[in-house]
Design a protein around this motif. Structure first.
Motif, mmCIF file in Angstrom:
data_model
loop_
_atom_site.group_PDB
_atom_site.id
_atom_site.type_symbol
_atom_site.label_atom_id
_atom_site.label_comp_id
_atom_site.label_asym_id
_atom_site.label_seq_id
_atom_site.Cartn_x
_atom_site.Cartn_y
_atom_site.Cartn_z
ATOM 1 N N PRO A 15 0.702 -1.333 0.051
ATOM 2 C CA PRO A 15 0.013 0.077 -0.054
ATOM 3 C C PRO A 15 0.635 1.369 0.130
ATOM 4 O O PRO A 15 0.496 2.129 -0.690
ATOM 5 C CB PRO A 15 -0.984 -0.106 1.165
ATOM 6 C CG PRO A 15 -0.988 -1.601 1.605
ATOM 7 C CD PRO A 15 0.469 -2.150 1.090
ATOM 8 N N ALA A 16 2.008 1.078 0.616
ATOM 9 C CA ALA A 16 2.866 2.557 0.719
ATOM 10 C C ALA A 16 3.361 2.901 -0.688
ATOM 11 O O ALA A 16 3.614 4.055 -0.776
ATOM 12 C CB ALA A 16 3.932 2.366 1.898
ATOM 13 N N ALA A 17 3.568 1.827 -1.361
ATOM 14 C CA ALA A 17 4.159 2.180 -2.861
ATOM 15 C C ALA A 17 3.011 2.532 -3.791
ATOM 16 O O ALA A 17 3.473 2.808 -5.018
ATOM 17 C CB ALA A 17 4.700 1.028 -3.314
ATOM 18 N N ARG A 18 1.790 3.068 -3.265
ATOM 19 C CA ARG A 18 0.630 3.465 -4.171
ATOM 20 C C ARG A 18 1.072 4.441 -5.275
ATOM 21 O O ARG A 18 0.863 4.416 -6.522
ATOM 22 C CB ARG A 18 -0.507 3.668 -3.597
ATOM 23 C CG ARG A 18 -1.929 4.012 -4.312
ATOM 24 C CD ARG A 18 -3.046 3.787 -3.633
ATOM 25 N NE ARG A 18 -3.290 2.586 -3.016
ATOM 26 C CZ ARG A 18 -3.210 2.318 -1.775
ATOM 27 N NH1 ARG A 18 -2.926 3.315 -0.711
ATOM 28 N NH2 ARG A 18 -3.693 1.217 -1.061
ATOM 29 N N PRO A 19 1.777 5.605 -4.825
ATOM 30 C CA PRO A 19 2.246 6.454 -5.757
ATOM 31 C C PRO A 19 3.038 5.788 -7.093
ATOM 32 O O PRO A 19 2.859 6.747 -8.217
ATOM 33 C CB PRO A 19 3.096 7.356 -4.901
ATOM 34 C CG PRO A 19 2.770 7.239 -3.475
ATOM 35 C CD PRO A 19 2.325 5.865 -3.377
#
Length: 281
Positions: free
Chosen positions: A128-132
């Motif tokens: 999720p943290a890598a969504r960008p």
């Protein structure tokens, strides 16, 4: 566009080795030398003496006891069955002309690298943290999948190193985003560090960048490795007893299999606890 669960699972299934659909490529195409990992020498292109006529391993259930620990920590990430069944359409290396056999052996390590990259890209898309960077990751994943479908001659001439560098740019961005939320700052950047035999018992490595670090025989007993980037880290004979690797990412099964651990070792969902750890614990 988001992929559906069926598409994702199909891809992940293709990244898991299926030796029953492979022609024993890792047992023939790859070389190994007599060492603590292998009980004998073997040149590239020479069949292992333990390879059966049906392409199975004659000592599969007792590889460690027979001195072939190296085989137990190797993973082709599904490249073996892909090369056997897709790239060469089910034609094995024994039945064809020498030119085709050589080509198959040359293509196998190329596809293996591509499949390893697919494994990392797939994991990055689950974070999720890598969504960008998910849109860029999806485009790179599609491009890497396209490369795996090239013909044998194209694969042999592929500059897989250049492609790996393009993928690595995205994986580094993914790492920065994930570790930023776990307190992994500049203080914990141990990328490529020589930590062979290091005494890291109980060390605070939460959110650390350990990409390509040499952790051979390191004592990581009880270490906090939560949300650490472990891509390419050499964990051979490292002691992970009671260590916490919850949320650690880019950690592969071969890395875990090469390490030592205990029932108290906490692992991320992306890998499974090795069977030989029970004997060690």
């Amino acid at each position: 566009m988001r992929e559906n669960d069926e598409t994702t699972e199909e891809r992940r299934s293709g990244l898991r080795a299926d030796c029953g659909r492979c022609f024993g490529l890792c047992c023939v195409a790859l070389p190994f030398s007599r060492s603590a990992d292998f009980a004998a020498d073997k040149d590239a292109g020479e069949p292992c003496t333990n390879l059966r006529t049906d392409f199975g391993c004659g000592i599969h259930t007792r590889l460690r006891e027979s001195g072939f620990t190296g085989c137990t920590v190797y993973d082709c990430f599904g490249a073996g069955q892909h090369v056997s069944q897709v790239t060469f359409g089910g034609r094995d290396w024994r039945s064809g002309p020498p030119e085709r056999t050589r080509l198959m052996f040359e293509v196998f390590p190329v596809v293996r690298q591509l499949h390893e990259l697919l494994r990392y890209l797939d994991e990055a898309l689950s974070l999720p943290a890598a969504r960008p960077v998910h849109p860029d990751l999806r485009r790179m994943l599609a491009e890497t999948e396209r490369l795996t479908r090239l013909g044998p001659d194209e694969l042999r001439g592929l500059d897989v190193g250049a492609h790996r560098q393009r993928v690595d740019v995205l994986l580094l961005r993914t790492s920065d985003l994930v570790r930023a939320g776990a307190g992994g700052g500049r203080r914990k950047n141990r990328r490529g560090a020589d930590l062979m035999g290091a005494r890291l018992r109980g060390a605070d490595l939460k959110g650390a960048c350990l990409r390509g670090a040499y952790l051979i025989a390191a004592d990581l007993t009880g270490a906090d490795l939560r949300t650490a980037d472990l891509i390419g880290a050499d964990l051979r004979d490292a002691d992970l007893s009671d260590a916490d690797l919850t949320g650690a990412f880019f950690l592969t099964q071969p890395q875990v299999d090469a390490a030592r651990g205990s029932v108290g070792t906490k692992l991320p969902e992306s890998v499974t606890r090795p069977g030989h750890w029970a004997a060690q614990g």
